[in-house]
Scaffold this motif. Structure first.
Motif, short mmCIF file in Angstrom:
data_model
loop_
_atom_site.label_atom_id
_atom_site.label_comp_id
_atom_site.label_asym_id
_atom_site.label_seq_id
_atom_site.Cartn_x
_atom_site.Cartn_y
_atom_site.Cartn_z
N HIS A 38 0.84 -1.20 0.00
CA HIS A 38 0.00 0.00 0.00
C HIS A 38 0.87 1.24 0.00
CE1 HIS A 38 -3.57 2.43 0.47
NE2 HIS A 38 -2.87 3.16 1.32
N PHE A 62 -6.79 4.37 4.96
CA PHE A 62 -6.35 3.04 4.55
C PHE A 62 -6.53 2.04 5.69
CE2 PHE A 62 -2.60 0.25 5.25
CZ PHE A 62 -2.94 -0.76 4.36
N GLN A 83 -9.20 -0.37 3.52
CA GLN A 83 -8.62 -1.52 2.83
C GLN A 83 -8.01 -2.53 3.81
OE1 GLN A 83 -7.06 1.77 1.58
NE2 GLN A 83 -9.14 1.94 0.77
N THR A 118 -2.37 -1.18 -3.53
CA THR A 118 -3.45 -0.21 -3.34
C THR A 118 -2.85 1.15 -3.04
OG1 THR A 118 -3.66 -0.93 -1.03
CG2 THR A 118 -5.21 -1.87 -2.64
N THR A 160 -3.75 5.22 -1.57
CA THR A 160 -4.57 6.31 -1.04
C THR A 160 -3.64 7.50 -0.78
OG1 THR A 160 -4.33 5.43 1.22
CG2 THR A 160 -6.35 4.86 0.04
N THR A 211 -4.73 10.86 -1.91
CA THR A 211 -5.60 12.01 -2.19
C THR A 211 -5.36 12.52 -3.61
OG1 THR A 211 -4.22 13.87 -1.44
CG2 THR A 211 -5.47 12.67 0.24
N SER A 226 -6.34 2.21 -7.30
CA SER A 226 -6.53 3.51 -6.67
C SER A 226 -7.77 3.46 -5.79
CB SER A 226 -6.70 4.60 -7.72
OG SER A 226 -7.11 5.81 -7.10
N CYS A 227 -7.64 3.94 -4.55
CA CYS A 227 -8.78 4.02 -3.62
C CYS A 227 -9.00 5.47 -3.20
CB CYS A 227 -8.53 3.13 -2.41
SG CYS A 227 -8.30 1.38 -2.82
N ASP A 228 -8.70 6.41 -4.09
CA ASP A 228 -8.90 7.82 -3.82
C ASP A 228 -10.21 8.31 -4.41
OD1 ASP A 228 -6.52 8.75 -2.36
OD2 ASP A 228 -5.44 8.04 -4.13
#
Length: 356
Positions: free
Chosen positions: A6, A13, A17, A99, A101, A103, A137-139
């Protein structure tokens, strides 16, 4: 063996996740998936996590009480500036998923941005003979997988066409919609979050992944409708409460939601969204039923001033987009949308907050 990396070790996070991964691991404890997690820039959280044995407590703070669990899904916490450790982690043959995060601001082309760091790691993986993997991407970006894909490939094409071809052949970029309000807690080994969580994912994982789908993550063909649902139901309501709430002297979402007048305007907004959202009434009703207690939760302090920032940009994607879609459908623009925009302009005129 860590099969997950990550980038952007932080509270969200760890509440999202890593929490999904922890719960997926509980279903198959004999074969857990764990993370090597890198901070964005500051080494402080990595040092605190390492000192704490890379375990932390996640507290779900509901309106009526707390529940807590220990998260062990992060096996190693590393400062983002450790480029050797980053290259080594991305080169691991067992690595299957990265993954991210960082922003929205982290997607620029500067050397410290996420695309450049990811590309450097992918170059190391290619040199080491590593196999395919997924970059996720988890943004909170619309089409975040496509955004990350484009940013990484453009950088590769500018410096190494062979690397660009390798990325296209070996790396997938799933898109996601993520949702969980996670305020700053002040304690590096304690993360406070709301009980609600959502994760919608579209895209392939060529080297496998944890059983996230068995613990609540939703895998779909296209994440865009779910992004729009979040933007127009949750985020647009946040904007309405932020500007009307600031004008009324409120500080947090729960205070604004407790106002009958503001709550009525939010409900009116949802009525304006419903005919152009593209979901069935049953699914829209379920989404709204989940939102109301989230807004009413007095123990998650979601500040209106924070929500109100960058108002012109946010309103263009929220209220103004809703209005345009309604007009295209032959409907009037919508009174609640117009009320929110007028409240924003009033807040700007008063100059009490930096919102534009």
């Amino acid at each position: 063996m860590t099969r997950l990396v990550h980038l952007g070790l932080g509270n969200f996070f760890r509440a999202h996740q890593a929490w999904y991964t922890e719960r997926a691991n509980a279903l198959q404890p004999e074969d857990p998936w764990t993370y090597t997690a890198f901070t964005g820039r500051s080494p402080a959280l990595a040092a605190a996590m390492t000192a704490g044995g890379d375990r932390y407590t996640l507290i779900e703070r509901g309106a009526s009480g707390d529940s807590a669990m220990t998260i062990r899904a992060v096996a190693h916490s590393i400062p983002g500036g450790d480029t050797d450790a980053w290259a080594a982690a991305l080169s691991e043959p067992e690595l299957a998923v990265v993954t991210v995060t960082v922003t929205e601001s982290g997607y620029g082309a500067e050397p410290s941005g996420a695309p450049a760091r990811l590309l450097a790691g992918l170059a190391a993986r290619r040199s080491a003979g590593g196999g395919p993997l997924a970059l996720v991407s988890c943004d909170n970006l619309a089409g975040n997988g496509e955004v990350l894909h484009g940013a990484v490939v453009r950088l590769a094409e500018a410096s190494d066409l062979e690397l660009a071809r390798w990325v296209e052949a070996n790396v997938t970029f799933p898109s996601t919609m993520v949702d969980r309000i996670t305020p700053h807690s002040g304690d590096p080994l304690t993360v406070v979050t709301e009980p609600f969580s959502e994760w919608v994912i579209a895209g392939g994982f060529p080297a496998g992944r944890p059983a996230w789908d068995e613990v609540g993550a939703r895998f779909v063909d296209d994440v865009a409708p779910y992004e729009r649902r979040k933007l127009w139901l949750l985020n647009a309501a946040h904007s309405t409460m932020a500007y009307l709430g600031l004008l009324a002297g409120f500080e947090t979402v729960d205070q604004a939601w407790a106002s009958p007048e503001i709550r009525a305007t939010v409900e009116q907004l949802w009525g304006e969204v419903r005919p152009v959202l593209g979901f069935s009434d049953d699914e829209t009703d379920a989404a709204l039923a989940a939102l109301r207690p989230r807004f009413a939760n007095p123990r998650i302090a979601h500040r209106l001033e924070q929500i109100a920032r960058q108002g012109r940009e946010k309103l263009a994607q929220r209220q103004q987009a809703i209005m345009a879609t309604r007009v295209e459908a032959g409907l009037p623009p919508g009174e609640a949308c117009q009320t929110t925009i007028a409240a924003f302009e009033d807040v700007v005129r008063k100059g009490q907050f930096r919102v534009d």
